[in-house]
Enzyme design. Structure first.
Site, PDB file in Angstrom:
ATOM      1  N   HIS A  58       0.532  -0.927   0.276  1.00  0.00           N
ATOM      2  CA  HIS A  58       0.129   0.216   0.174  1.00  0.00           C
ATOM      3  C   HIS A  58       0.960   1.682   0.057  1.00  0.00           C
ATOM      4  O   HIS A  58       1.837   0.821   0.579  1.00  0.00           O
ATOM      5  CB  HIS A  58      -0.888   0.249   1.101  1.00  0.00           C
ATOM      6  CG  HIS A  58      -2.167  -0.969   1.507  1.00  0.00           C
ATOM      7  ND1 HIS A  58      -1.811  -2.637   1.208  1.00  0.00           N
ATOM      8  CD2 HIS A  58      -3.403  -0.960   1.177  1.00  0.00           C
ATOM      9  CE1 HIS A  58      -2.577  -2.973   1.680  1.00  0.00           C
ATOM     10  NE2 HIS A  58      -3.830  -1.916   1.414  1.00  0.00           N
ATOM     11  N   ASP A 118      27.386   1.231  -5.264  1.00  0.00           N
ATOM     12  CA  ASP A 118      27.443   1.657  -6.761  1.00  0.00           C
ATOM     13  C   ASP A 118      28.812   2.312  -5.999  1.00  0.00           C
ATOM     14  O   ASP A 118      29.330   3.209  -6.828  1.00  0.00           O
ATOM     15  CB  ASP A 118      26.121   2.572  -6.628  1.00  0.00           C
ATOM     16  CG  ASP A 118      26.130   3.434  -8.028  1.00  0.00           C
ATOM     17  OD1 ASP A 118      27.187   2.676  -8.987  1.00  0.00           O
ATOM     18  OD2 ASP A 118      25.853   4.785  -7.692  1.00  0.00           O
TER      19      ASP A 118
END
Length: 170
Positions: A79, A128
């Site tokens: 949700h 990263d």
């Protein structure tokens, strides 16, 4: 409904979003943790802000916060929630960075997925930003450590429930 039944399946076995509309909004909180294992040289570079791409932990913190707010965009049956608070904390060890995400809301369903998503994206951002220096990094031990609020009440991972020998905590 028993705890072993799948709540995200309708009676015919089709995926569905759980109906939370009858529930009352309550304060809910979740804490997730993971680790990024790496060489000592990489942790030194992070700690000394010598990584060429920039301040690794500042960028990873913002990435984790952003991820918490966008969880329902990535996890199909989650949700969309109004996130009240997100904090991302780090601990730099000799050969690891531990990541911890705290997420709070006042809503009809919990924020466990938001905390786990925030933690994993913060860890991926560390990877990263450092991958050019250390491609051997390993992200692991992504775990829900605590959740409060809602019908099922409080869950706290017991100290003996550590996911591995690398039980690092920020």
């Amino acid at each position: 409904m028993s705890d072993l039944e799948f709540t995200h399946l309708d009676p015919l076995g089709r995926a569905r979003m759980v109906d939370v509309t009858p529930k009352e909004p309550t304060h809910r909180r979740a804490v997730a943790r993971c680790t990024v294992s790496m060489t000592a040289e990489t942790t030194d570079a992070i700690a000394n802000r010598e990584v060429k791409k920039g301040d690794v932990l500042s960028v990873a913190r913002v990435a984790g916060i952003q991820a918490a707010k966008r969880t329902s965009d990535m996890i199909p049956l989650c949700h969309p929630l109004l996130i009240g608070s997100v904090s991302i904390n780090f601990e730099i060890g000799d050969d690891f960075v531990a990541v911890e995400a705290h997420v709070d809301t006042v809503d009809r369903t919990g924020v466990e997925m938001e905390a786990l998503h925030a933690c994993s994206v913060a860890a991926l951002t560390v990877y990263d930003m450092c991958k050019s220096a250390d491609r051997s990094m390993v992200i692991g031990d992504l775990t829900l450590w605590e959740k409060t609020g809602g019908r099922s009440g409080t869950y706290r991972r017991a100290e003996g429930e550590a996911t591995s020998d690398s039980d690092h905590r920020p």
